[in-house]
Each structure stands twice: as structure tokens, then as C-alpha cells.
Enzyme design. Structure first.
Site, PDB file in Angstrom:
ATOM      1  N   PHE A 258       0.866  -1.181   0.000  1.00  0.00           N
ATOM      2  CA  PHE A 258       0.000   0.000   0.000  1.00  0.00           C
ATOM      3  C   PHE A 258       0.898   1.225   0.000  1.00  0.00           C
ATOM      4  CE2 PHE A 258      -2.238   3.623   1.572  1.00  0.00           C
ATOM      5  CZ  PHE A 258      -3.436   3.558   0.889  1.00  0.00           C
TER       6      PHE A 258
ATOM      7  N   LYS B 134       2.399  11.099   7.121  1.00  0.00           N
ATOM      8  CA  LYS B 134       1.553  10.866   8.287  1.00  0.00           C
ATOM      9  C   LYS B 134       2.018  11.612   9.544  1.00  0.00           C
ATOM     10  CE  LYS B 134      -1.149   7.039   6.701  1.00  0.00           C
ATOM     11  NZ  LYS B 134      -0.741   6.065   5.701  1.00  0.00           N
TER      12      LYS B 134
ATOM     13  N   ASP C 128       9.374   3.069   2.065  1.00  0.00           N
ATOM     14  CA  ASP C 128       8.156   3.835   2.339  1.00  0.00           C
ATOM     15  C   ASP C 128       7.879   3.705   3.835  1.00  0.00           C
ATOM     16  OD1 ASP C 128       5.660   4.881   2.738  1.00  0.00           O
ATOM     17  OD2 ASP C 128       4.748   3.949   0.978  1.00  0.00           O
TER      18      ASP C 128
END
Ligand SMILES: *Cc1c(COP(=O)(O)O)cnc(C)c1O
Length: 427
Positions: A165, A279, A250
């Protein structure tokens, strides 16, 4: 029924916490109707309408309190309304919020310097969302491939992993293997090769002379907190170095304290060529993302080739700087390590009692629910009624990732409530 290893249900602040939401007739009902009428249905949220938050707790529009065990997918690592972060944001609101990168401003220099320092790299390219950091990483890797490695024009490929993802843009969903993310949104950008997550041999076999990068989540969050075999990331590091390929980590979800380290890669002693961050970098206040790498990589981007109106804005830099300074103390990482050990220890006591498997690292757990006791969604709904917010993923898994400021007693209480929720309702 209480399971071995779980304490009695004497959670802290029990008198203050949620209880069964009765949405009909409350102010929540009207708000839910507005969303139903006018919000695109790209999410299927649990029926709770949050109004305020503090630390690891949120309060809904009817005054019920919930322990937030999702923390906005780790964007709220430092807790809701973190006083340090709110103060930094408020102070900056009174100064200046947006200049564009057409001009310099007085916080960009400090932000990129301290973030580069935190990551042990030379340079930072600031963006906003996680998906933008991934897109930027892809562009940087391709530019590096053509300009440094000498890959033939337009031939670059990037190795990615099954179950990944990396965000929601058309390029990124094009190399997802989740049908919900991908189906119906093509045609997709070429140049990606998928191999199984955890399989370094397959990754090595997929690399050829046109490969510019291997893009990996050190721990796959959305896939259900999948922790790879111990030798996977060290092997990837070795392969990428040998084959002159960039290792891009990531760390949008795994980074910035969640696993008990600043970067999840560090827990395997691995230093990637490129970090993708997002985030938690925005402190739960605004979207802040970044690509962090050394000059020999990020230096390939020239003026005019890439940018973002809001990327690196003064407000983002003010909040991001405070996040970096909090991480530089090591305190959030220490809490994640200690509380995570406690959480994972207690959760593993549930295996065989409605739970089939528990995975995790730091304060981040994936819990596979025995289909006999319900789906992940049903468990999330039962937990909501018990005053705890969790998110299901891929049908049978729930994720636990509370803010790193959560109290140990609240965490224990959440596990006790999970144990109770795993007992299917009678009848
Ligand atoms: C959430 C996430 C992204 C995308 O971030 P957005 O801010 O939602 O665009 C990318 N990679 C990983 C690993 C993520 O968890």
C-alpha cells in the site's frame, strides 16, 4: 469470560467512556445523514461522529469517550491536541502560513536541516501527502536512473511487493494487487514489477539493467501489519548495493516512532537510500510529507522539474520541526518500544481464544480474528460499543496502533475489552 493473562474489567475512566452508541435521535444522526446525502462513499466509517480529542482519547458529538487505537493510521502518533504541536501551529498561524516556494521563508531551512539530520541524510524534498512522497520518490528514482545510472530513456523499472500500500494516485494503484484499490481505474503507468513481500530472492531475480529502485514498506501496514522475515531487509540492502539500484523505504506509516525506532528499517540495522515520510510528520495537524536522501540521489532534481504549491509551507515546517525535535529526544520511540512489548505480550495471550495470530512491532499490532467469533468489521463494531476505536483490514484482521502517548493502564483495559469482545454475543 476472562482469558488467562487478562486482568478484570476495571479499565481506567470507565465511568467516562463510551458505552453503546445510540445514533438515532442524537445529534450524530443528523450529521450522519448529511454525509450520507453529500459525501462521496469512498469510505465506510464506523458510526461514530467525533467532535474533540485529547491524547489517546476522542469524544463524540454526544459526549461519549473512546480510546483511539487507530491514531489516524499513525498520523496521530503524538496524540490528539498535543500541547507542544498545537502551540507551534498556533504561533505560526499568527506569523505566516503560505509563501509558495517561489520565495524563501524562514522555517524551510531549519526544517530540512533538522529532518535530514534526524534521518542521517543530506537533503529533503518536502511535499504534503504520503502519496505525493511516493510519487516524488518514483520520479527521483527514474531521474537518478537516467542521469546517474545510465538507464535507456523511458526504460526504467521499479521492483515493488505484493500486498503493498503506497497511496491512491493512478500510478500507485496501478502497482497495487488489491482489487478494491485498482480495478476500474486503469489504464495504469508501466514500469513496475511485483514480487512476493518477504522474498529477497524473487526481488533479486526481478532486477535487470533498467531497474532503478526497489520500493518497499519495511512493515506492511495496510496489509495487516505484516512483519517480514528477519533477513529480508538486510538482504534487500545488500542486493540493491550490489546491483546499483536505489532502496526506497516507504516509512510513511512505519516511521517516526511507531515501531520503537525513528525508522522501522533501523530495527533491522538497514539504511535505505531514500526515506519516504508522511503521516506523523504533520503531527496530526496538517499533511506534511518528505523524501529524504543523500545529495547523489536527491540532487538529480533540477529547478522546475517538480514541486507543490503547499509543499514545505511555513505552517507545515513549524509543526514538522516540533515533531522532529520531539523525536530527537527519543522519548516517543522509547514509549512505543515499552508499551508495544506490553501490548504484544498481552495480545499473544488471546491466541486460541478467538484470535488466530498476532503480529507486530513496537506499538503496532495486527490481530487476526477467528472467523468463528466474527469478521474484523464485526469486532471493530463491538469494540466501538465498548468505547474503543479500531480499524479492520482485509476481512479478518484488526489493527491496533494507539497514539504513542497512550497510558499503560488504558492499553491494558483495551486488551481486556478485546478479550471480552471476542466472545460472540449469546444466541
Ligand atoms: C498512508 C500511506 C501512504 C499514503 O499516504 P496519504 O497521506 O494517505 O497519501 C503511503 N504509504 C504508506 C505505507 C501509507 O501507510
Amino acid at each position: 469470560m476472562l482469558h488467562p493473562g487478562t486482568a478484570p474489567l476495571t479499565g481506567p475512566r470507565r465511568s467516562l467512556r463510551g458505552g453503546a452508541p445510540t445514533v438515532a435521535g442524537s445529534s450524530a444522526a443528523r450529521l450522519l445523514r448529511l454525509e450520507e446525502e453529500h459525501a462521496a462513499r469512498n469510505y465506510a466509517p464506523l458510526p461514530v461522529v467525533i467532535a474533540t480529542g485529547e491524547g489517546a482519547w476522542v469524544t463524540d458529538v454526544d459526549g461519549r469517550r473512546y480510546l483511539d487505537c487507530l491514531a489516524a493510521y499513525s498520523a496521530v502518533n503524538f496524540g490528539h491536541s498535543n500541547p507542544r504541536l498545537v502551540a507551534a501551529a498556533k504561533a505560526q498561524l499568527d506569523r505566516i502560513t503560505l509563501t509558495s516556494r517561489a520565495f524563501h521563508h524562514d522555517l524551510l531551512g531549519p526544517f530540512v536541516t533538522e529532518l535530514a539530520d534526524l534521518a542521517g541524510k543530506d537533503m529533503v524534498l518536502p511535499m504534503n501527502t504520503g502519496a505525493e512522497a511516493v510519487e516524488t520518490g518514483i520520479k527521483v528514482a527514474r531521474a537518478w536512473g537516467y542521469r546517474v545510472k545510465g538507464v535507456r530513456p523511458d526504460a526504467a523499472n521499479i521492483v515493488v511487493f505484493g500486498g503493498n500500500f503506497h497511496g491512491r494516485t493512478t500510478t500507485i494503484v496501478g502497482f497495487s494487487d488489491d482489487p478494491d484499490a485498482r480495478d476500474g481505474f486503469g489504464p495504469f503507468a508501466p514500469g513496475f514489477r511485483t514480487v512476493p513481500f518477504g522474498d529477497a530472492v524473487a526481488a533479486a531475480a526481478a532486477i535487470d539493467e533498467d531497474t532503478v529502485a526497489v520500493l518497499v514498506e519495511p512493515i506492511q501496514g495496510e496489509a495487516g501489519v505484516i512483519v517480514p522475515p528477519e533477513d529480508f531487509l538486510p538482504e534487500l540492502r545488500r542486493i540493491c548495493t550490489d546491483r546499483h539500484v536505489l532502496l526506497i523505504a516507504d516509512e510513511v506509516q512505519s516511521g517516526l516512532g511507531r515501531v520503537g525506532e525513528t525508522f522501522a528499517c533501523s530495527s533491522w540495522g538497514v539504511v535505505p537510500d531514500v526515506y519516504l515520510l508522511g503521516k506523523a510528520l504533520g503531527g496530526g495537524i496538517l499533511p506534511v510529507s518528505a523524501v529524504v536522501a543523500n545529495r547523489d540521489v536527491l540532487g538529480v532534481i533540477r529547478p522546475g522539474e517538480h514541486g507543490s504549491t503547499f509543499g514545505g509551507n511555513p505552517l507545515a515546517c513549524a509543526v514538522g520541526l516540533e515533531v522532529i525535535r520531539m523525536l530527537a529526544t527519543g522519548e516517543p520511540q522509547r514509549r512505543a518500544r515499552e508499551l508495544g512489548e506490553r501490548l504484544l505480550g498481552r495480545l499473544s495471550g488471546l491466541v486460541g481464544h478467538g484470535v488466530t495470530a498476532v503480529r507486530g512491532r513496537g506499538l503496532w499490532a495486527g490481530v487476526d480474528i477467528d472467523p468463528e467469533v466474527g469478521t474484523g468489521r464485526e469486532l471493530a463494531e463491538r469494540m466501538l460499543r465498548r468505547g474503543i476505536l479500531v480499524k479492520d483490514t482485509h476481512g479478518a484482521t484488526i489493527r491496533l496502533a494507539p497514539p504513542l502517548v497512550v497510558e499503560a493502564a488504558d492499553l491494558d483495559w483495551a486488551v481486556d475489552e478485546l478479550a471480552a469482545a471476542l466472545v460472540p454475543p449469546a444466541g
